[in-house]
Design a protein around this motif. Structure first.
Motif, short mmCIF file in Angstrom:
data_model
loop_
_atom_site.label_atom_id
_atom_site.label_comp_id
_atom_site.label_asym_id
_atom_site.label_seq_id
_atom_site.Cartn_x
_atom_site.Cartn_y
_atom_site.Cartn_z
N GLY A 1 -43.49 39.39 62.79
CA GLY A 1 -42.75 38.57 61.83
C GLY A 1 -42.36 39.36 60.59
O GLY A 1 -41.24 39.27 60.10
N GLY A 2 -43.29 40.16 60.08
CA GLY A 2 -43.00 40.98 58.91
C GLY A 2 -41.94 42.03 59.19
O GLY A 2 -41.11 42.34 58.33
N PHE A 3 -41.95 42.56 60.40
CA PHE A 3 -40.94 43.55 60.78
C PHE A 3 -39.55 42.94 60.76
O PHE A 3 -38.59 43.53 60.27
N ARG A 4 -39.43 41.70 61.27
CA ARG A 4 -38.12 41.06 61.30
C ARG A 4 -37.68 40.59 59.91
O ARG A 4 -36.52 40.72 59.54
N VAL A 5 -38.59 40.03 59.16
CA VAL A 5 -38.23 39.51 57.83
C VAL A 5 -37.73 40.62 56.91
O VAL A 5 -36.80 40.41 56.12
N THR A 6 -38.30 41.82 57.04
CA THR A 6 -37.89 42.93 56.18
C THR A 6 -36.79 43.78 56.79
O THR A 6 -36.36 44.76 56.18
N CYS A 7 -36.33 43.43 57.98
CA CYS A 7 -35.27 44.18 58.67
C CYS A 7 -33.99 44.17 57.83
O CYS A 7 -33.62 43.16 57.24
N TYR A 8 -33.28 45.30 57.81
CA TYR A 8 -32.07 45.40 57.01
C TYR A 8 -31.01 44.39 57.45
O TYR A 8 -30.30 43.82 56.63
N TYR A 9 -30.88 44.21 58.77
CA TYR A 9 -29.87 43.25 59.23
C TYR A 9 -30.25 41.82 58.84
O TYR A 9 -29.44 41.07 58.31
N GLY B 1 -29.55 40.66 55.17
CA GLY B 1 -28.20 40.21 54.89
C GLY B 1 -27.91 38.86 55.48
O GLY B 1 -27.18 38.05 54.89
N ALA B 2 -28.51 38.58 56.65
CA ALA B 2 -28.27 37.29 57.32
C ALA B 2 -28.91 36.14 56.55
O ALA B 2 -28.25 35.14 56.26
N TYR B 3 -30.20 36.28 56.20
CA TYR B 3 -30.83 35.12 55.57
C TYR B 3 -30.59 35.07 54.06
O TYR B 3 -30.76 34.02 53.45
N TYR B 4 -30.18 36.17 53.44
CA TYR B 4 -29.75 36.09 52.04
C TYR B 4 -28.57 35.13 51.92
O TYR B 4 -28.47 34.34 50.98
N LYS B 5 -27.66 35.21 52.90
CA LYS B 5 -26.49 34.32 52.90
C LYS B 5 -26.87 32.91 53.35
O LYS B 5 -26.49 31.92 52.74
N ALA B 6 -27.62 32.83 54.44
CA ALA B 6 -27.87 31.53 55.07
C ALA B 6 -28.87 30.67 54.31
O ALA B 6 -28.70 29.45 54.22
N PHE B 7 -29.92 31.26 53.73
CA PHE B 7 -30.98 30.49 53.09
C PHE B 7 -30.89 30.52 51.57
O PHE B 7 -31.15 29.52 50.91
N TRP B 8 -30.57 31.69 51.01
CA TRP B 8 -30.55 31.83 49.57
C TRP B 8 -29.15 31.70 48.98
O TRP B 8 -29.00 31.61 47.78
N ALA B 9 -28.14 31.74 49.85
CA ALA B 9 -26.74 31.70 49.39
C ALA B 9 -26.49 32.76 48.33
O ALA B 9 -25.86 32.51 47.30
N ASP B 10 -26.93 33.97 48.60
CA ASP B 10 -26.88 35.04 47.60
C ASP B 10 -26.16 36.29 48.14
O ASP B 10 -26.80 37.32 48.36
N PRO B 11 -24.84 36.23 48.31
CA PRO B 11 -23.95 35.07 48.19
C PRO B 11 -23.85 34.36 49.53
O PRO B 11 -24.25 34.91 50.56
N THR C 1 -26.73 42.68 67.61
CA THR C 1 -26.82 42.09 68.95
C THR C 1 -28.24 42.12 69.46
O THR C 1 -28.76 41.12 69.99
N TRP C 2 -28.91 43.27 69.34
CA TRP C 2 -30.30 43.38 69.79
C TRP C 2 -31.20 42.45 68.99
O TRP C 2 -32.14 41.86 69.54
N ALA C 3 -30.92 42.29 67.70
CA ALA C 3 -31.74 41.43 66.84
C ALA C 3 -31.72 39.99 67.33
O ALA C 3 -32.76 39.34 67.46
N TRP C 4 -30.53 39.47 67.63
CA TRP C 4 -30.43 38.07 68.07
C TRP C 4 -30.91 37.88 69.50
O TRP C 4 -31.63 36.91 69.80
N CYS C 5 -30.53 38.79 70.39
CA CYS C 5 -30.94 38.65 71.79
C CYS C 5 -32.46 38.72 71.93
O CYS C 5 -33.07 37.92 72.65
N SER C 6 -33.08 39.67 71.23
CA SER C 6 -34.54 39.80 71.32
C SER C 6 -35.24 38.62 70.67
O SER C 6 -36.31 38.19 71.12
#
Length: 259
Positions: free
Chosen positions: A94-102, A105-115, A229-234
């Motif tokens: 979980g920590g590996f995914r949460v800190t992943c660079y991709y 960018g995804a959850y900064y937009k989706a959860f924090w709206a930043d931007p 792609t690998w991030a979402w598929c996995s």
């Protein structure tokens, strides 16, 4: 007054001149990540139906405590019910995914709206980036990568057992292929990591002088091109792998033998 002295003007939250469906991607990301978080949390708290034959759910591997097959045996009576075998180890992947660079960018937009999207008004007037708490914790991503590589090796061993540890010996079943696919997708995601790319060759000024590291760098770069792609598929396949083992353990699905 020079351009650098002009204060930055930010529009109201959601204000934009864009006419496309800019909100659709962050909305889908929010729904997808929320669904995974809810399912993974629920599955991790169950503490049962995570083994079937030689299979073990990737949410529970390695099984440190919980059954006679666990590394340290059954869970002690003093441990709370929520401290399942999954909850003892899920912090690492979980920590590996949460800190992943991709994913950042995804959850900064989706959860924090930043931007919420490019050229769309933000809810905040001040931007601190990853220089202060809590986002400064993102810098531990490289260390989670080391742990993630160990998990890939453990899950590969689980997939190997899914082919050979049957009473009749070697066997190819649907579950065997499910766990094998899980390792392949997780491996492509992990070994395409930006941090690994930097570690194997990104810090060198002239990579051509180091042929072995250049080969490793090219390999990681090849996977890195499709990191999203690998991030979402996995992500979805690891949840499906848990679901498959769970459904077979509960007798709802049949693990069909192919060979």
């Amino acid at each position: 007054m020079s351009s650098i002295d002009v204060p930055l003007e930010r529009g109201r939250f959601g204000q934009t001149a864009r006419r496309d469906l800019w909100w659709l991607q962050p909305l889908l990301t929010f729904l997808a990540l929320s669904a995974f978080i809810v399912y993974a949390t629920w599955a991790g708290l169950q503490g049962e139906h995570y083994r079937f034959g030689p299979y073990i759910s990737p949410f529970y591997s390695p099984e440190l405590l919980g059954s006679k097959d666990a590394w340290f045996g059954a869970r002690p009576a003093w441990m709370p019910a929520w401290a399942t075998a999954a909850m003892l180890i899920l912090w690492a992947p979980g920590g590996f995914r949460v800190t992943c660079y991709y994913y950042r960018g995804a959850y900064y937009k989706a959860f924090w709206a930043d931007p919420p999207s490019c050229t769309v008004g933000e809810p905040r007037k001040k931007y601190l980036g990853e220089r202060s708490f809590p986002l400064i914790l993102q810098n531990v991503h490289r260390y989670f990568l080391y742990v993630g590589i160990v998990f890939i090796a453990l899950l590969a061993h689980d997939a190997w057992r899914g082919f050979f540890d049957f009473p009749e010996g070697f066997s190819i079943r649907v579950g065997s292929l499910v766990l094998l696919t899980n390792v392949v997708l997780l491996g492509c995601y992990t070994f395409g990591c930006h941090s690994l790319r930097h570690l194997v060759g990104g810090m060198l000024d002239r990579l051509s002088r180091h042929p072995v590291r250049k080969s490793a760098y090219d390999c990681v770069s090849c996977l890195n091109r499709r990191h999203m792609t690998w991030a979402w598929c996995s992500l979805f396949w690891v949840a499906f792998s848990d679901l498959y083992v769970r459904m077979c353990s509960m007798g709802i699905w049949t693990d069909w033998r192919i060979l």
